[in-house]
Design a protein around this motif. Structure first.
Motif, PDB file in Angstrom:
ATOM      1  N   GLY A 272       0.955  -1.545   0.130  1.00 22.73           N
ATOM      2  CA  GLY A 272      -0.028   0.108   0.459  1.00 22.73           C
ATOM      3  C   GLY A 272       0.672   1.380   0.039  1.00 22.73           C
ATOM      4  N   PHE A 273       1.918   1.284   0.462  1.00 21.47           N
ATOM      5  CA  PHE A 273       2.723   2.664   0.576  1.00 21.47           C
ATOM      6  C   PHE A 273       3.532   2.712  -1.599  1.00 21.47           C
ATOM      7  CE2 PHE A 273       3.975   1.084   4.930  1.00 21.47           C
ATOM      8  CZ  PHE A 273       3.649   2.339   5.341  1.00 21.47           C
ATOM      9  N   VAL A 274       3.298   1.874  -1.804  1.00 20.55           N
ATOM     10  CA  VAL A 274       3.766   1.969  -3.093  1.00 20.55           C
ATOM     11  C   VAL A 274       3.599   3.459  -4.196  1.00 20.55           C
ATOM     12  CG1 VAL A 274       4.350   0.545  -5.422  1.00 20.55           C
ATOM     13  CG2 VAL A 274       4.492  -0.338  -4.123  1.00 20.55           C
ATOM     14  N   PRO A 275       1.360   3.182  -3.823  1.00 19.26           N
ATOM     15  CA  PRO A 275       0.953   4.480  -5.090  1.00 19.26           C
ATOM     16  C   PRO A 275       1.144   5.473  -4.538  1.00 19.26           C
ATOM     17  CG  PRO A 275      -1.208   3.218  -4.495  1.00 19.26           C
ATOM     18  CD  PRO A 275       0.892   2.763  -3.424  1.00 19.26           C
ATOM     19  N   ARG A 276       1.798   5.823  -3.153  1.00 15.63           N
ATOM     20  CA  ARG A 276       1.674   7.201  -2.158  1.00 15.63           C
ATOM     21  C   ARG A 276       3.817   7.310  -2.711  1.00 15.63           C
ATOM     22  NH1 ARG A 276       2.755  11.548  -1.144  1.00 15.63           N
ATOM     23  NH2 ARG A 276       2.646  12.396   0.769  1.00 15.63           N
TER      24      ARG A 276
ATOM     25  N   PHE B  57      -5.076  -1.172   1.690  1.00 13.10           N
ATOM     26  CA  PHE B  57      -4.865  -3.085   1.118  1.00 13.10           C
ATOM     27  C   PHE B  57      -4.859  -3.959   2.533  1.00 13.10           C
ATOM     28  CE2 PHE B  57      -2.388  -0.667  -2.801  1.00 13.10           C
ATOM     29  CZ  PHE B  57      -3.653  -0.315  -3.124  1.00 13.10           C
ATOM     30  N   GLY B  58      -3.763  -3.182   3.729  1.00 11.04           N
ATOM     31  CA  GLY B  58      -3.826  -3.908   4.645  1.00 11.04           C
ATOM     32  C   GLY B  58      -5.144  -4.350   4.880  1.00 11.04           C
ATOM     33  N   GLY B  59      -6.767  -3.869   5.298  1.00 11.36           N
ATOM     34  CA  GLY B  59      -8.040  -4.953   4.945  1.00 11.36           C
ATOM     35  C   GLY B  59      -7.862  -6.329   4.385  1.00 11.36           C
ATOM     36  N   LEU B  60      -8.272  -5.773   2.863  1.00 15.33           N
ATOM     37  CA  LEU B  60      -8.187  -5.662   2.136  1.00 15.33           C
ATOM     38  C   LEU B  60      -7.810  -7.214   1.847  1.00 15.33           C
ATOM     39  CD1 LEU B  60      -8.884  -3.980  -1.248  1.00 15.33           C
ATOM     40  CD2 LEU B  60     -10.577  -4.731   0.028  1.00 15.33           C
ATOM     41  N   GLY B  61      -6.455  -7.542   2.083  1.00 15.72           N
ATOM     42  CA  GLY B  61      -4.971  -7.941   2.392  1.00 15.72           C
ATOM     43  C   GLY B  61      -6.003  -9.244   3.482  1.00 15.72           C
TER      44      GLY B  61
ATOM     45  N   ILE C 262       0.603   9.649  -4.968  1.00 19.40           N
ATOM     46  CA  ILE C 262      -1.154   9.569  -5.188  1.00 19.40           C
ATOM     47  C   ILE C 262      -1.901   9.622  -3.706  1.00 19.40           C
ATOM     48  CG2 ILE C 262      -3.233   8.866  -5.347  1.00 19.40           C
ATOM     49  CD1 ILE C 262      -2.441   7.105  -7.829  1.00 19.40           C
ATOM     50  N   ASN C 263      -2.309  10.940  -3.626  1.00 18.17           N
ATOM     51  CA  ASN C 263      -2.637  10.707  -1.855  1.00 18.17           C
ATOM     52  C   ASN C 263      -4.319  10.308  -2.092  1.00 18.17           C
ATOM     53  OD1 ASN C 263      -0.640  11.957  -0.500  1.00 18.17           O
ATOM     54  ND2 ASN C 263      -1.088  13.665  -0.947  1.00 18.17           N
ATOM     55  N   SER C 264      -4.947  10.013  -0.976  1.00 18.21           N
ATOM     56  CA  SER C 264      -6.411   9.613  -0.824  1.00 18.21           C
ATOM     57  C   SER C 264      -6.779  10.175   0.778  1.00 18.21           C
ATOM     58  CB  SER C 264      -6.682   8.597  -1.293  1.00 18.21           C
ATOM     59  OG  SER C 264      -6.268   7.375   0.402  1.00 18.21           O
ATOM     60  N   ASP C 265      -8.316   9.980   0.978  1.00 16.34           N
ATOM     61  CA  ASP C 265      -8.485  10.423   2.441  1.00 16.34           C
ATOM     62  C   ASP C 265      -8.176   9.024   3.608  1.00 16.34           C
ATOM     63  OD1 ASP C 265      -9.999  12.487   1.501  1.00 16.34           O
ATOM     64  OD2 ASP C 265     -11.615  11.954   1.342  1.00 16.34           O
TER      65      ASP C 265
END
Length: 154
Positions: free
Chosen positions: A26-30, A45-49, A35-38
């Motif tokens: 999940g750190f890759v997009p940042r 990504f951790g929850g989805l994992g 990319i920033n998000s709310d």
């Protein structure tokens, strides 16, 4: 009853293991794309994992429940991982009310990520099992019976 508790504990352990891997991803997009998000991507990504790991574990118990890790092939394991990724993408698309275009973009991504995690899980499980086995390469012709074992045989 103990068998079910062990399986549930294994499914939760698989979920946490996959959550850690997906959290790191999940750190890759940042970092790469800026990319920033709310909601921070590592948490998402951790929850989805976690959900993907538990789903994969349940699917594996239903389909390959009687087989040991050394009896399963890596491509088959990865296939079940990809299947759990497709199930996760369907669940995610339904929960997020995504359209078909978004679904077609997310499904292969989740399938690939789950297949990679499944392959890594099998490789790690095989490595741990190999380390726990005793070294049996020695010559068995040199093995001698004890006096007590000789008496029991006679």
């Amino acid at each position: 009853m103990r068998n079910w508790l062990r399986r549930i504990r294994g499914a939760i352990g698989m979920g946490f293991t996959w959550a850690a891997a997906w959290f790191a991803a999940g750190f890759v997009p940042r970092w790469v794309f800026g990319i920033n998000s709310d909601l921070p991507f590592p948490l998402l990504f951790g929850g989805l994992g976690f959900i993907a790991g538990v789903t994969f574990s349940g699917l594996l118990m239903l389909t390959e429940g009687r087989r040991r890790f050394d009896q399963m092939s890596l491509p088959r394991f990865a296939g079940w991982g990809a299947t759990s990724g497709l199930l996760l993408s369907a669940l995610f698309a339904k929960a997020a009310s995504l359209g078909w275009g978004d679904m077609l973009a997310i499904a292969p991504t989740f399938a690939l990520a789950c297949a990679v995690c499944a392959s890594g899980s099998l490789a790690a499980a095989r490595r741990v099992a190999r380390q726990e086995l005793p070294d049996i390469r020695g010559d068995t012709a040199e093995a001698k019976l004890t006096a007590k074992e000789k008496r029991e045989l006679l």
